[in-house]
Design a protein around this motif. Sequence first.
Motif, PDB file in Angstrom:
ATOM      1  N   LYS A 182       0.999  -0.994  -0.036  1.00 49.83           N
ATOM      2  CA  LYS A 182      -0.154  -0.092   0.104  1.00 49.83           C
ATOM      3  C   LYS A 182       0.754   1.307  -0.082  1.00 49.83           C
ATOM      4  N   LEU A 183       2.064   1.167  -0.243  1.00 41.87           N
ATOM      5  CA  LEU A 183       2.982   2.267  -0.213  1.00 41.87           C
ATOM      6  C   LEU A 183       3.249   3.140   1.098  1.00 41.87           C
ATOM      7  N   TYR A 184       1.998   3.089   1.956  1.00 43.26           N
ATOM      8  CA  TYR A 184       2.203   3.800   3.427  1.00 43.26           C
ATOM      9  C   TYR A 184       3.505   3.106   3.937  1.00 43.26           C
ATOM     10  N   GLY A 185       3.862   1.895   4.029  1.00 38.01           N
ATOM     11  CA  GLY A 185       5.141   1.351   4.503  1.00 38.01           C
ATOM     12  C   GLY A 185       6.436   2.036   4.407  1.00 38.01           C
ATOM     13  N   ILE A 186       6.339   2.743   3.420  1.00 34.17           N
ATOM     14  CA  ILE A 186       7.680   3.436   3.014  1.00 34.17           C
ATOM     15  C   ILE A 186       8.048   4.496   3.944  1.00 34.17           C
ATOM     16  N   VAL A 187       6.967   5.044   4.905  1.00 36.95           N
ATOM     17  CA  VAL A 187       7.334   5.864   6.012  1.00 36.95           C
ATOM     18  C   VAL A 187       8.287   5.275   6.923  1.00 36.95           C
ATOM     19  N   GLY A 188       8.628   3.986   7.001  1.00 35.80           N
ATOM     20  CA  GLY A 188       9.365   3.368   7.615  1.00 35.80           C
ATOM     21  C   GLY A 188      10.999   3.865   7.413  1.00 35.80           C
ATOM     22  N   LEU A 189      11.109   4.173   6.285  1.00 35.06           N
ATOM     23  CA  LEU A 189      12.594   4.757   5.999  1.00 35.06           C
ATOM     24  C   LEU A 189      12.889   5.961   6.888  1.00 35.06           C
ATOM     25  N   ALA A 190      11.802   6.511   7.426  1.00 36.44           N
ATOM     26  CA  ALA A 190      12.250   7.598   8.421  1.00 36.44           C
ATOM     27  C   ALA A 190      13.141   7.089   9.446  1.00 36.44           C
ATOM     28  N   PHE A 191      12.901   5.942   9.934  1.00 36.55           N
ATOM     29  CA  PHE A 191      13.864   5.441  10.900  1.00 36.55           C
ATOM     30  C   PHE A 191      15.094   5.082  10.584  1.00 36.55           C
ATOM     31  N   PHE A 192      15.452   5.312   9.296  1.00 30.54           N
ATOM     32  CA  PHE A 192      17.151   4.944   8.850  1.00 30.54           C
ATOM     33  C   PHE A 192      18.074   5.712   9.651  1.00 30.54           C
ATOM     34  N   PHE A 193      17.671   6.926   9.944  1.00 28.40           N
ATOM     35  CA  PHE A 193      18.664   7.687  10.586  1.00 28.40           C
ATOM     36  C   PHE A 193      18.829   7.312  12.027  1.00 28.40           C
ATOM     37  N   PHE A 194      18.029   6.619  12.470  1.00 30.57           N
ATOM     38  CA  PHE A 194      18.183   6.111  13.842  1.00 30.57           C
ATOM     39  C   PHE A 194      19.019   4.881  13.991  1.00 30.57           C
ATOM     40  N   SER A 195      19.160   4.078  12.781  1.00 30.14           N
ATOM     41  CA  SER A 195      19.975   2.735  12.748  1.00 30.14           C
ATOM     42  C   SER A 195      21.311   3.130  12.963  1.00 30.14           C
TER      43      SER A 195
END
Length: 417
Positions: free
Chosen positions: A172-185
């Motif tokens: 559903k495309l919405y899952g892409i907001v998970g990329l926002a947590f990349f910088f916390f990795s």
Amino acid sequence: MKSIKQLIQSPWLKDNRVLFALWTTLGIVGALAKLKHHNNYDIFRYVFYNTWNSTSLYQPSTDGGYWDTNHYGPFFATIIAPFAVLPTWLGLLLWDVCLAAFLYWAVSMMCKGMPRLKTFTIWFCAHELLTALFMQQFNIAIAAIIILSYYFVEKEREEYATFFIVIGTLVKLYGIVGLAFFFFSRHKTKFITTILLWTAVLIAVPMIFSSPEYQWQQYAEWARSVSGKNEENILSAAQNISIMGMITKIGYGLTEGHSHILSVMHNGAQPNMNNWWVQSFNMLWVIAGGCTIVALGYFRITQWKNKLFRINILATMMMFVVLFSTGSESSGYITPFIGCCIWYCCVPWQRGKWDTALLITTFIISSMSPSDLFPAIIRRDYIQPYALKALPITLVWLRLSYELMTKDYTEKQEVTN
């Protein structure tokens, strides 16, 4: 008043068995209430059958006797397959129960070490969850997917975080907001590597019961479907329950007249798409403004070390993904509602009476307005036509955004002698 306070503080309200039973029971209730009319579930299960038969996933079909068309990605056939092959009543029942249980698990993972947040989230979001279950909505799983993307980054298990990000994006495309947590990795190379790996693997999975050519064709059709749906959503009664929807529909009502917009929303009248407000209003400016506001809070890098700050970034993304989408619908508000719970509970300061009043207003207007417990004349004449379900969530999001830009999320340490 004393008896109410005692009830609220009762230990059984916090019991994990009670909390789990509550949400899974809602799954059963949601399915049983729709055993005779389950349009969305029909659309979902025929995604599998159409994939199996290599027929289009995005063309109007009478196979299941349903209206509307599918708007989920081709990978969704893999998710729905175990339910689609069962008798319809059983598949529907298990589908709703699994959605409720999956979200419960995600909330439980997110709330480890924060039992107050878990208890509050389960009870506060129960009605909103039921609304989504009545519609058999995958939005419930999307909420869980976003939460788990955040949780596994926190636990330094990027391979799991990216797994959920890719699933959410391919459905559903919405899952892409998970990329926002990349910088916390703490393992960014691993994050990038696993997201590429999962993308390749999960795109290939449906090819097991179809073909590569068919899958690529369906991805192309999906892109056209999403693009066309965006235009249909602008003045839809059931869609665009967002910030853009409020602005568009309020402006349309003011320029075309209140009675006209009621005819469009409830009586099937054709909207005037040449209306000067609809033609001149540019949603991209609103989205750009929303992204700027998020960025101003998000990139307070000195606050990244604070867990409460990071979990509030999760909250703002769970609100943003619905508030800034023309595809937002009433049953999708389970996602921002969980974000509201995080906003209210996860701060190192005491919430004041105005924050509490805002939360109560959010529950009354955003959660209760679609139900029969809400005055029908207000619901039909104002809340639905003007997408006002989004208004309280918007106010919470703005409040949260201000706090992310200005507040210190360092947890207070108790001083001991």
